[in-house]
Design a protein around this motif. Structure first.
Motif, PDB file in Angstrom:
ATOM      1  N   VAL A 184      12.840  -2.655  32.110  1.00 23.45           N
ATOM      2  CA  VAL A 184      14.229  -3.096  32.532  1.00 23.45           C
ATOM      3  C   VAL A 184      14.248  -4.623  31.965  1.00 23.45           C
ATOM      4  CG1 VAL A 184      15.949  -3.508  34.319  1.00 23.45           C
ATOM      5  CG2 VAL A 184      14.395  -1.471  34.200  1.00 23.45           C
ATOM      6  N   ALA A 185      13.322  -5.484  32.005  1.00 23.22           N
ATOM      7  CA  ALA A 185      13.406  -6.649  31.922  1.00 23.22           C
ATOM      8  C   ALA A 185      13.633  -6.842  30.432  1.00 23.22           C
ATOM      9  CB  ALA A 185      12.225  -7.343  32.418  1.00 23.22           C
ATOM     10  N   GLU A 186      12.800  -5.927  29.724  1.00 20.16           N
ATOM     11  CA  GLU A 186      12.932  -5.973  28.146  1.00 20.16           C
ATOM     12  C   GLU A 186      14.399  -5.767  27.756  1.00 20.16           C
ATOM     13  OE1 GLU A 186      10.414  -3.252  26.159  1.00 20.16           O
ATOM     14  OE2 GLU A 186       8.532  -4.499  26.286  1.00 20.16           O
ATOM     15  N   VAL A 187      15.029  -4.797  28.394  1.00 23.10           N
ATOM     16  CA  VAL A 187      16.207  -4.082  28.054  1.00 23.10           C
ATOM     17  C   VAL A 187      17.322  -5.054  28.191  1.00 23.10           C
ATOM     18  CG1 VAL A 187      17.989  -2.258  28.356  1.00 23.10           C
ATOM     19  CG2 VAL A 187      15.680  -1.854  28.052  1.00 23.10           C
ATOM     20  N   GLU A 188      17.299  -5.811  29.251  1.00 23.75           N
ATOM     21  CA  GLU A 188      18.192  -6.802  29.497  1.00 23.75           C
ATOM     22  C   GLU A 188      17.946  -8.236  29.274  1.00 23.75           C
ATOM     23  OE1 GLU A 188      21.005  -5.804  30.670  1.00 23.75           O
ATOM     24  OE2 GLU A 188      20.400  -3.719  30.953  1.00 23.75           O
ATOM     25  N   ASP A 189      16.972  -8.219  28.360  1.00 23.53           N
ATOM     26  CA  ASP A 189      16.356  -9.747  27.728  1.00 23.53           C
ATOM     27  C   ASP A 189      17.786 -10.456  27.148  1.00 23.53           C
ATOM     28  OD1 ASP A 189      15.550 -11.594  25.746  1.00 23.53           O
ATOM     29  OD2 ASP A 189      13.622 -11.027  26.458  1.00 23.53           O
ATOM     30  N   VAL A 192      17.969 -10.972  23.177  1.00 17.27           N
ATOM     31  CA  VAL A 192      18.116  -9.539  22.637  1.00 17.27           C
ATOM     32  C   VAL A 192      19.630  -9.126  22.630  1.00 17.27           C
ATOM     33  CG1 VAL A 192      17.471  -7.206  22.421  1.00 17.27           C
ATOM     34  CG2 VAL A 192      15.562  -9.128  22.886  1.00 17.27           C
ATOM     35  N   VAL A 193      20.198  -9.048  23.894  1.00 16.02           N
ATOM     36  CA  VAL A 193      21.472  -8.716  24.173  1.00 16.02           C
ATOM     37  C   VAL A 193      22.396  -9.538  23.187  1.00 16.02           C
ATOM     38  CG1 VAL A 193      23.435  -8.422  25.623  1.00 16.02           C
ATOM     39  CG2 VAL A 193      21.020  -8.025  26.468  1.00 16.02           C
ATOM     40  N   ARG A 194      22.386 -10.755  23.284  1.00 12.41           N
ATOM     41  CA  ARG A 194      23.235 -11.566  22.477  1.00 12.41           C
ATOM     42  C   ARG A 194      23.082 -11.361  20.835  1.00 12.41           C
ATOM     43  NH1 ARG A 194      21.917 -15.811  26.022  1.00 12.41           N
ATOM     44  NH2 ARG A 194      20.549 -16.636  24.657  1.00 12.41           N
ATOM     45  N   PHE A 195      21.856 -10.941  20.564  1.00 15.36           N
ATOM     46  CA  PHE A 195      21.652 -10.857  19.146  1.00 15.36           C
ATOM     47  C   PHE A 195      22.256  -9.371  18.560  1.00 15.36           C
ATOM     48  CE2 PHE A 195      18.913  -8.740  15.897  1.00 15.36           C
ATOM     49  CZ  PHE A 195      19.035  -9.639  14.755  1.00 15.36           C
ATOM     50  N   LYS A 241      11.413  -6.604  17.794  1.00 20.93           N
ATOM     51  CA  LYS A 241      11.585  -5.069  17.324  1.00 20.93           C
ATOM     52  C   LYS A 241      11.799  -4.070  18.391  1.00 20.93           C
ATOM     53  CE  LYS A 241       6.911  -3.988  15.886  1.00 20.93           C
ATOM     54  NZ  LYS A 241       6.120  -3.529  14.916  1.00 20.93           N
ATOM     55  N   GLU A 242      10.624  -4.169  19.509  1.00 21.19           N
ATOM     56  CA  GLU A 242      10.450  -3.277  20.491  1.00 21.19           C
ATOM     57  C   GLU A 242      11.587  -3.537  21.482  1.00 21.19           C
ATOM     58  OE1 GLU A 242       8.568  -0.902  20.580  1.00 21.19           O
ATOM     59  OE2 GLU A 242       7.031  -1.291  18.987  1.00 21.19           O
ATOM     60  N   LYS A 243      11.991  -4.559  21.931  1.00 15.96           N
ATOM     61  CA  LYS A 243      12.964  -5.024  22.868  1.00 15.96           C
ATOM     62  C   LYS A 243      14.272  -4.508  22.301  1.00 15.96           C
ATOM     63  CE  LYS A 243      10.616  -8.956  25.057  1.00 15.96           C
ATOM     64  NZ  LYS A 243      10.747 -10.328  25.332  1.00 15.96           N
ATOM     65  N   LEU A 244      14.606  -4.977  20.938  1.00 10.93           N
ATOM     66  CA  LEU A 244      15.945  -4.365  20.547  1.00 10.93           C
ATOM     67  C   LEU A 244      16.226  -2.898  20.562  1.00 10.93           C
ATOM     68  CD1 LEU A 244      18.405  -5.529  19.127  1.00 10.93           C
ATOM     69  CD2 LEU A 244      17.091  -5.216  16.893  1.00 10.93           C
ATOM     70  N   ALA A 245      14.846  -2.084  20.075  1.00  9.57           N
ATOM     71  CA  ALA A 245      14.983  -0.765  19.947  1.00  9.57           C
ATOM     72  C   ALA A 245      15.403  -0.242  21.422  1.00  9.57           C
ATOM     73  CB  ALA A 245      13.728  -0.218  19.625  1.00  9.57           C
ATOM     74  N   SER A 246      14.817  -0.810  22.309  1.00  5.00           N
ATOM     75  CA  SER A 246      14.865  -0.425  23.762  1.00  5.00           C
ATOM     76  C   SER A 246      16.424  -0.508  24.096  1.00  5.00           C
ATOM     77  CB  SER A 246      13.919  -0.903  24.703  1.00  5.00           C
ATOM     78  OG  SER A 246      12.768  -0.751  24.457  1.00  5.00           O
ATOM     79  N   ARG A 253      22.348   5.990  25.372  1.00  7.85           N
ATOM     80  CA  ARG A 253      21.967   7.186  26.324  1.00  7.85           C
ATOM     81  C   ARG A 253      20.642   7.986  25.546  1.00  7.85           C
ATOM     82  NH1 ARG A 253      28.242   8.924  26.948  1.00  7.85           N
ATOM     83  NH2 ARG A 253      29.026   6.605  27.544  1.00  7.85           N
ATOM     84  N   LEU A 254      19.819   7.222  24.996  1.00  9.79           N
ATOM     85  CA  LEU A 254      18.572   7.895  24.447  1.00  9.79           C
ATOM     86  C   LEU A 254      17.578   7.634  25.458  1.00  9.79           C
ATOM     87  CD1 LEU A 254      18.913   6.900  20.840  1.00  9.79           C
ATOM     88  CD2 LEU A 254      19.713   9.071  21.911  1.00  9.79           C
ATOM     89  N   ASP A 255      16.156   8.413  25.253  1.00 10.26           N
ATOM     90  CA  ASP A 255      15.118   8.158  26.133  1.00 10.26           C
ATOM     91  C   ASP A 255      14.249   7.160  25.451  1.00 10.26           C
ATOM     92  OD1 ASP A 255      12.790   8.338  27.421  1.00 10.26           O
ATOM     93  OD2 ASP A 255      12.456  10.637  26.864  1.00 10.26           O
ATOM     94  N   ILE A 256      14.259   6.004  26.133  1.00  4.99           N
ATOM     95  CA  ILE A 256      13.659   4.564  25.627  1.00  4.99           C
ATOM     96  C   ILE A 256      12.253   4.793  25.652  1.00  4.99           C
ATOM     97  CG2 ILE A 256      15.602   3.375  26.238  1.00  4.99           C
ATOM     98  CD1 ILE A 256      14.340   2.289  28.618  1.00  4.99           C
ATOM     99  N   ALA A 257      11.606   5.756  26.554  1.00  2.98           N
ATOM    100  CA  ALA A 257      10.158   5.871  26.528  1.00  2.98           C
ATOM    101  C   ALA A 257       9.631   6.898  25.261  1.00  2.98           C
ATOM    102  CB  ALA A 257       9.469   6.879  27.857  1.00  2.98           C
ATOM    103  N   GLU A 258      10.423   7.440  24.477  1.00  6.07           N
ATOM    104  CA  GLU A 258      10.084   8.614  23.577  1.00  6.07           C
ATOM    105  C   GLU A 258      10.355   7.692  22.265  1.00  6.07           C
ATOM    106  OE1 GLU A 258       8.294  10.505  21.777  1.00  6.07           O
ATOM    107  OE2 GLU A 258       9.024  12.073  23.407  1.00  6.07           O
ATOM    108  N   ARG A 259       9.117   7.494  21.529  1.00  8.97           N
ATOM    109  CA  ARG A 259       9.143   6.646  20.416  1.00  8.97           C
ATOM    110  C   ARG A 259       8.496   7.427  19.135  1.00  8.97           C
ATOM    111  NH1 ARG A 259       6.999   1.014  23.111  1.00  8.97           N
ATOM    112  NH2 ARG A 259       9.008   0.720  24.550  1.00  8.97           N
ATOM    113  N   ARG A 260       8.222   8.533  19.506  1.00 12.29           N
ATOM    114  CA  ARG A 260       7.248   9.288  18.485  1.00 12.29           C
ATOM    115  C   ARG A 260       8.360  10.527  17.546  1.00 12.29           C
ATOM    116  NH1 ARG A 260       3.802  12.413  22.916  1.00 12.29           N
ATOM    117  NH2 ARG A 260       6.037  12.139  23.643  1.00 12.29           N
ATOM    118  N   VAL A 261       9.303  10.772  18.161  1.00 13.24           N
ATOM    119  CA  VAL A 261      10.356  11.569  17.494  1.00 13.24           C
ATOM    120  C   VAL A 261      11.776  10.779  17.128  1.00 13.24           C
ATOM    121  CG1 VAL A 261       9.142  13.577  18.294  1.00 13.24           C
ATOM    122  CG2 VAL A 261      11.248  12.598  19.639  1.00 13.24           C
ATOM    123  N   PRO A 262      12.429  11.526  16.260  1.00 13.02           N
ATOM    124  CA  PRO A 262      13.683  10.820  15.666  1.00 13.02           C
ATOM    125  C   PRO A 262      14.679  11.127  17.038  1.00 13.02           C
ATOM    126  CG  PRO A 262      13.040  12.043  13.861  1.00 13.02           C
ATOM    127  CD  PRO A 262      12.114  12.047  15.202  1.00 13.02           C
TER     128      PRO A 262
END
Length: 574
Positions: A184-189, A192-195, A241-246, A253-262
């Protein structure tokens, strides 16, 4: 006074006019003249009274308040920023010149200069399901407040970039709730939000259609696609890259834990009373997730057919066919050639209260009010074919299929076109003649194609020259002939232009324009289809009937100075 009022035509003196005459502010004759003036100028009676100087805004407000026993409010005494902004649609408020002051229970307090406007009351009551109660305000102060509010809503995203007044529309996502505090801290960084916000704002201001966030082994880059051309914008630190993707996944509204499939999702950026939709696609790569964000511009579907680049004869052919009561119109071209915008433009032309329109798309890119739009959901069994079958039980007049991909979809679409429905769809083929052979290769019977397809339009998007910096160019006569010009075209009455480049464009180009091959299915072409002729046979017949191919259509744009010869050759070099 009552006798004077009785002498005036009752139909002319109603509402505010009647009140002003009865209060002695206007004579019956002056009121009647102002009513006529308002009708001629297509403005409100109150605006005409104030413009003529017959009654001041303050006196008018006090008179109406006293005569109708309604409260009077000075708009200068309130903080407009604290007024509720989401109870009544902005367009409705501007149309009826009202402002929402507050809500209590089922009562909605609205400020306006004309409390006799029953139409406004009924419209607001229907839209809000609340009971409107009038508060009188002065016309000039109300106009200034509405003008300021409208200008604020239309501010550019660039000016809002550092203000923090815009936000993402995020629903409560299960996967986001279940994440650890670290995630959650990553997502609300904050950086990252401003970028991310800055990238989206910059993309919209640059008129980009897509944003690409691409991770590599040793660097991370962001690219925009502007006028069909990818441009590198920046290389942020690879650690982002990881924080931005999250962050993007949460607001999409995607699953932020799933990184193996499109994954595919959508997000919305709100600013003021407006919102812009984005379509998001994630793809696992060797060094992280590549994310592509497509900007969905609703205004592109409302430009009108004249703005798309159709020449007069092409436009007339298309309009004639889409207004037929039944049949099929196909739009073909590669991905990114503007097929969806062309179809949406046609649907807007047909979108009338008496027409039932249904679309099935994968996914629906732009919301069209008045059109029943359905998203394909293969996991749930809602395929193009399944949706089409359901449409036929929904009493449709016009059906739009996002894409004909298989024989089942093609068969149902053709049957719908044969049984009294106008069907529109897209295919991925190079030009109009090959579309017919593509349907044959799918397994559609020749007689079904000949009896249902009315018209096929193939299209490409070429970059438009910037009007501020384009310069005349010179090409050898032989090169012009090889490009497709005829001898009679090179009579010296016109000159081609070349791209130069200036501060307001992208290397000499600004925006894009369509080039089209619009081919009606005539009786001769129907005979070729029934005889199972080739695309070459169909193309030859179409040329003899005056149908321009894509190259010829592009050369028309070169002659008119819309684009360059190089651009047309590169777009139509099939």
């Amino acid at each position: 006074m009552i006798d004077t009022l009785a002498d005036a035509p009752q139909s002319a003196l109603s509402g505010v006019a009647r009140v002003l005459v009865h209060a002695g502010r206007l004579s019956a004759k002056a009121a009647e003249d102002l009513v006529k003036s308002a009708k001629e100028r297509k403005s409100s009676f109150i605006a005409s009274v104030i413009a003529a100087g017959a009654v001041s805004p303050s006196d008018l407000a006090h008179t109406l308040s006293s005569a109708l026993a309604l409260p009077l409010l000075d708009l200068n005494a309130i903080d407009a920023q604290r007024l509720p902004h989401n109870l009544v649609d902005t367009k409705l408020a501007l149309q009826y010149q009202i402002i929402v002051l507050g809500k209590r229970g089922n009562r909605l307090f609205i400020g306006g200069a004309d409390p006799t406007d029953q139409e406004a009351v009924e419209r607001i009551k229907f839209a809000t399901q609340l009971t409107p109660e009038w508060v009188i305000v002065e016309h000039d102060k109300l106009s200034k407040l509405l003008e300021k509010s409208s200008a604020s809503a239309g501010e550019t995203l660039e000016s809002l970039g550092g203000s923090g007044e815009f936000e993402f529309d995020v629903t409560d996502d299960v996967s986001a709730r279940e994440e650890s505090a670290d995630t959650v801290a990553e997502v609300e960084d904050a950086p990252v939000v401003r970028f991310l916000q800055k990238m989206l704002i910059d993309a919209i201001n640059a008129r980009a259609s897509d944003l690409h966030f691409e991770p590599y082994e040793y660097h991370y880059r962001v690219r925009f696609r502007v006028d069909g051309e990818l441009r590198e914008i920046t290389q942020p630190p690879i650690a982002i890259k990881e924080k931005l993707a999250s962050r993007i996944k949460v607001i999409s509204r995607l699953d932020i834990a799933e990184r193996r499939v499109p994954q595919d999702g959508r997000m919305k950026l709100k600013f003021g009373s407006k919102a812009i939709d984005f379509r998001v696609s994630t793809l696992p790569t060797l060094f992280g997730e590549k994310i592509v964000i497509r900007i969905l511009d609703p205004s592109s579907a409302k430009l009108g057919i004249e703005a798309l680049g159709y020449e007069k004869i092409e436009r007339e052919r298309l309009l004639k066919c889409i207004h037929r009561p039944y049949g099929m119109v196909l739009v073909t071209g590669p991905t990114g050639s503007g097929k969806t915008v062309s179809l949406y433009t046609c649907l807007n032309l047909l979108n009338q209260p008496g027409v039932n329109i249904s679309t099935v798309e994968d996914p629906a890119e732009i919301n069209l009010p008045g059109v029943n739009q359905v998203n394909v959901n293969d996991k749930a069994g809602l395929t193009f074919a399944a949706a089409l079958k359901s449409f036929l039980r929904q009493d449709p007049d016009v059906i739009m299929v996002g894409e004909i991909r298989d024989l089942e979809t093609a068969d149902i679409a053709i049957k719908a076109a044969q049984t009294g429905h106008m069907v529109m769809s897209t295919l991925h083929t190079n030009d109009a003649p090959t579309t017919l052979t593509r349907l044959l290769n799918m397994g559609v019977a020749p007689f079904n194609i000949a009896s249902s397809v009315l018209l096929i339009t193939a299209q490409r998007l070429c970059r438009k020259l910037c009007d501020l910096c384009k310069k005349p160019a010179h090409f050898p006569r032989e090169a012009m002939l090889n490009a497709g010009f005829a001898d009679e075209d090179l009579d010296g009455s016109w000159k081609p232009f070349r791209a130069v480049g200036c501060s307001s464009c992208n290397n000499g180009y600004k925006g894009r324009v369509g080039i089209y091959q619009v081919m009606p299915i005539t009786e001769e072409i129907q005979r070729i289809i029934l005889a199972e002729g080739t695309a070459v046979d169909i193309a030859k017949q179409a040329r003899s009937e005056g149908v321009r191919d894509l190259r010829q259509s592009g050369l028309v744009k070169v002659r008119s100075g819309v684009t360059t010869l190089d651009e047309v050759v590169s777009c139509t070099n099939d």
